[in-house]
Write an enzyme that holds these catalytic residues in place. Structure first.
Site, PDB file in Angstrom:
ATOM      1  N   HIS A 163       0.794  -1.128   0.040  1.00  0.00           N
ATOM      2  CA  HIS A 163      -0.110  -0.072  -0.074  1.00  0.00           C
ATOM      3  C   HIS A 163       1.048   1.375   0.074  1.00  0.00           C
ATOM      4  O   HIS A 163       0.335   2.164   0.822  1.00  0.00           O
ATOM      5  CB  HIS A 163      -0.896  -0.003   1.201  1.00  0.00           C
ATOM      6  CG  HIS A 163      -2.083   0.468   0.994  1.00  0.00           C
ATOM      7  ND1 HIS A 163      -3.448  -0.069   0.347  1.00  0.00           N
ATOM      8  CD2 HIS A 163      -2.838   1.946   1.318  1.00  0.00           C
ATOM      9  CE1 HIS A 163      -4.337   0.656   0.135  1.00  0.00           C
ATOM     10  NE2 HIS A 163      -3.949   1.950   0.620  1.00  0.00           N
ATOM     11  N   ARG A 166       2.223   7.321  -6.749  1.00  0.00           N
ATOM     12  CA  ARG A 166       2.572   8.378  -6.345  1.00  0.00           C
ATOM     13  C   ARG A 166       3.172   9.372  -7.574  1.00  0.00           C
ATOM     14  O   ARG A 166       2.735  10.473  -7.835  1.00  0.00           O
ATOM     15  CB  ARG A 166       3.796   8.535  -5.204  1.00  0.00           C
ATOM     16  CG  ARG A 166       3.104   8.390  -3.936  1.00  0.00           C
ATOM     17  CD  ARG A 166       4.186   8.543  -2.799  1.00  0.00           C
ATOM     18  NE  ARG A 166       3.470   8.226  -1.687  1.00  0.00           N
ATOM     19  CZ  ARG A 166       3.679   6.912  -0.776  1.00  0.00           C
ATOM     20  NH1 ARG A 166       4.312   5.877  -1.569  1.00  0.00           N
ATOM     21  NH2 ARG A 166       3.183   6.843   0.207  1.00  0.00           N
TER      22      ARG A 166
END
Length: 426
Positions: free
Chosen positions: A323, A378
């Protein structure tokens, strides 16, 4: 994407440079991250850029990649290269997916729609977040406007309400999802100090719950909650008023009507109460095949025994994931886990990876260690924060371009043929 993608992207950037135009999105991750942090609010950075605890898992993800070195081979004809891979019956142009990221509106308004647009332009799959700020139907429509039938998957958080699970699955099928990704590592939120120090949970402000407020079953649950909770009075403070305004803005419908209604607040509380099921077990998973016709991918697999059990359970794929280092501080890195998980699966199902995969060379290493594709999180969110849909697209396009160049410079011609011989542990 076949021969020349990396060189073509380089040439486009250098040609623009002749006219003194620099890329809006930095082509290296470190600078991309620095600029994105400056562009984001403190709340956005804490949620998107932050990790669990002291950030040890995020650091471990990067250290593990650095322990593997690419060993180039020379005097091989690499003039023809192939980045295409097959996932669940569909050929995609590169072994890269846009990972699901919740509460994306922290980085940019209408984030999920913009990310969908970016993914459709590149032709690679976007895994729709279950904790999105835009409904899956709206994102699918945006993608189809760019490229009809553009590949999309759907991430499922397994709610405590089975009818809501069934409703979300049915909607995913209706929008043409190629697979459902069941996220298993977030049955409760990890300890995230950057969010905690700000007292900031996006969902408590109505951010990232659009898949729910657009769902008929969820609306029914909220209606029942309102019926049984009549007469309850929330605590009033300046902070509560500001939160109410945020909830009201994020709720479907007109702002003024929402402001005087108890429904938006009830929707937020209902989401927080039912979005995830800590009691989830392999027994629950056994019944999933009868509830959807979509290929099933399990996200959060880090142990080879769990990978073997996933194969035995008849799922179609797994995502080796911690995660993004956001759940457990000090967890195993995904690359270290992949090294054990891939041999355990032995090609019987698809293996994907995420968490800490920031560059084309990172993707190369993951493929060589047994992954079929990598999910990018990201970087595309940082690109989004800097330049919207174009920024999200460019951040991932740069990763694909570097992968193409790395493939050829290392003496290889097909990503599907990469194996551990391409690497050396250092």
């Amino acid at each position: 994407m076949t021969t020349g993608y990396g060189r073509a992207r380089q040439n486009d950037i250098y040609t623009a440079g002749v006219h003194r135009r620099k890329p809006r999105v930095p082509t290296d991750f470190a600078e991309l991250e620095r600029r994105a942090k400056r562009a984001m609010s403190a709340r956005a950075w804490a949620y998107i850029g932050g990790g669990a605890g002291e950030g040890r898992t995020m650091a471990a993800n990067r250290r593990a990649l650095d322990r593997w070195a690419i060993v180039p081979r020379i005097l091989r004809d690499v003039s023809e290269r192939n980045l295409e891979v097959e996932l669940f019956g569909r050929r995609i142009p590169a072994p890269v997916l846009f990972a699901p990221v919740g509460a994306g509106s922290l980085a940019a308004p209408d984030a999920d729609r913009l990310i969908g647009h970016a993914a459709a332009e590149l032709g690679v799959p976007y895994i729709f977040s279950n904790q999105a700020s835009v409904s899956m139907e709206a994102v699918a429509a945006e993608m189809d406007g760019v490229a009809p039938g553009a590949p999309r998957w759907f991430q499922l958080y397994w709610s405590t309400d089975d009818e809501l699970v069934d409703s979300l699955l049915a909607r995913a099928e209706e929008i043409g999802a190629d697979a459902v990704v069941v996220t298993l590592d977030t049955t409760m939120l990890g300890w995230r100090p950057q969010d905690l120090n700000l007292g900031s949970l996006p969902f408590a402000r109505g951010e990232g719950i659009a898949q729910y407020t657009s769902d008929r079953r969820f609306v029914d649950i909220v209606t029942e909650r309102l019926r049984t909770a009549a007469g309850e009075r929330p605590e009033i403070s300046l902070g509560a008023i500001a939160t109410l305004i945020s909830i009201t803005r994020n709720a479907p419908g007109r702002f003024v009507a929402n402001l005087t209604s108890a429904r938006p607040r009830a929707a937020v509380q209902t989401f927080l109460d039912i979005y995830s099921r800590p009691s989830l077990s392999w027994d629950d998973l056994a019944g999933l095949r009868g509830r959807t016709s979509l290929p099933i991918v399990l996200k959060g697999v880090l142990h080879p025994d769990d990978a073997r059990r996933a194969v035995d359970a008849g799922v179609d794929g797994i995502i080796v994931s911690n995660h993004g280092g956001r759940q457990i501080d000090g967890a195993v890195s995904t690359i270290d886990a992949l090294e054990e998980v891939a041999p355990a699966v032995d090609g019987r199902i698809k293996v994907l990876i995420d968490s800490g995969i920031y560059t084309g060379s990172d993707v190369f290493k993951a493929l060589a260690l047994g992954a079929d594709a990598a999910c990018i999180g990201r970087p595309h969110m940082y690109g989004l924060a800097l330049a919207g849909a174009d920024g999200a697209r460019d951040a991932v396009a740069d990763i694909i371009a570097e992968l193409d160049l790395t493939l050829g410079l290392a003496g290889h011609t097909d990503v599907a043929a990469l194996d551990r011989d391409a690497l050396r542990r250092v």
